[in-house]
Design an enzyme around this catalytic site. Sequence first.
Site, short mmCIF file in Angstrom:
data_model
loop_
_atom_site.label_atom_id
_atom_site.label_comp_id
_atom_site.label_asym_id
_atom_site.label_seq_id
_atom_site.Cartn_x
_atom_site.Cartn_y
_atom_site.Cartn_z
CG HIS A 158 -2.00 -0.99 0.79
ND1 HIS A 158 -2.15 -2.20 1.81
CD2 HIS A 158 -3.44 -0.68 0.70
CE1 HIS A 158 -3.09 -2.24 1.42
NE2 HIS A 158 -4.07 -1.53 1.14
CE LYS A 162 -4.18 -0.37 5.07
NZ LYS A 162 -5.14 -0.05 5.44
#
Length: 272
Positions: A158, A162
């Site tokens: 990600h 995040k």
Amino acid sequence: MTHTPGIVITGASGRMGQMLIKTVLDSDKAQLVGAIERTGHEWVGQDVGVAMGGAPIGVLVSDDPLEAFAKAQAVIDFTAPKATLEFAALAAQARCVHVIGTTGMSDDEIAALEPASRHAAIVRAGNMSLGVNLLVQLTKKVAAALDEDFDIEVIEAHHHHKVDAPSGTALMLGEAAAEGRGVDLNDVSDRGRDGITGARKCGDIGFTAIRGGDIVGEHDVLFAAAGERIVLRHMATDRAIFARGALKAALWGQGKAPGAYDMLDVLGLSEG
Ligand SMILES: NC(=O)C1=CN([C@@H]2O[C@H](COP(=O)(O)OP(=O)(O)OC[C@H]3O[C@@H](n4cnc5c(N)ncnc54)[C@H](OP(=O)(O)O)[C@@H]3O)[C@@H](O)[C@H]2O)C=CC1
Ligand SMILES: O=C(O)C1=N[C@H](C(=O)O)C[C@H](O)C1
């Protein structure tokens, strides 16, 4: 006459908040009736269209969720665990469908949603895309077909903003693999390897999290045995897939009995 459900988006200024607002505005099946940000946020009081850099749309960003929820049929909430718990109580009070995309919730926080689910339908999933929910079912089937000679590893990547790991999706995939194998994920989960870890324990389900740049979300489920490997992969390249799934859930939830649901229910992928 058909009724077009009114939707409130929480965390309006966030990456998903903005994508959700665009998705609802583009839909002829729902209407945007509210956008929530926390008290003190610079967007509060502004027209949400203008705050997003476009034309006014006649919806002001508010910091009063209950007032907004009272005028709506569904709340779509991709924020943070603490905020989601507060929104759940208010959505239940307003009898709104609560679609929860927020990840990183602890088991206790998930359990704390139960009182709200007695008054309103809650649809919660760590990933709202069709592709990932199909992958969940495939993972369960593959894990059920293979024995412990195949080591299972979930690898996710990600963007660098995040804040939670493993991702909600990785945990869904790990749960599916454990269910397919007939074990409890809590008993076999192997997270955060570092240092002299010892050899991999047979039967464990391992998790690895990569964080970097603007990666939207990538998930591999690896089944590795002597002489062969199977990889099940999903790659998200556009957050619109999550927003479309969330809107589908909000519409699906209309008229549903109070309770806790997930995207497998929404997509008709549940197995009994
Ligand atoms: N289920 C799914 O399909 C998907 C889930 N997600 C999840 O959605 C969540 C949000 O992701 P993303 O949009 O990238 O994150 P962002 O940080 O971009 O947005 C989060 C938003 O929530 C708001 N927020 C956070 N805490 C509170 C609070 N206590 N009260 C009110 N508002 C709050 C933030 O406001 P502020 O800026 O003021 O803090 C911000 O507007 C994450 O948990 C992510 O993992 C993401 C994509 C898909
Ligand atoms: O934070 C994100 O961005 C995402 N979060 C979800 C997760 O934790 O799995 C879903 C998606 O992968 C994007």
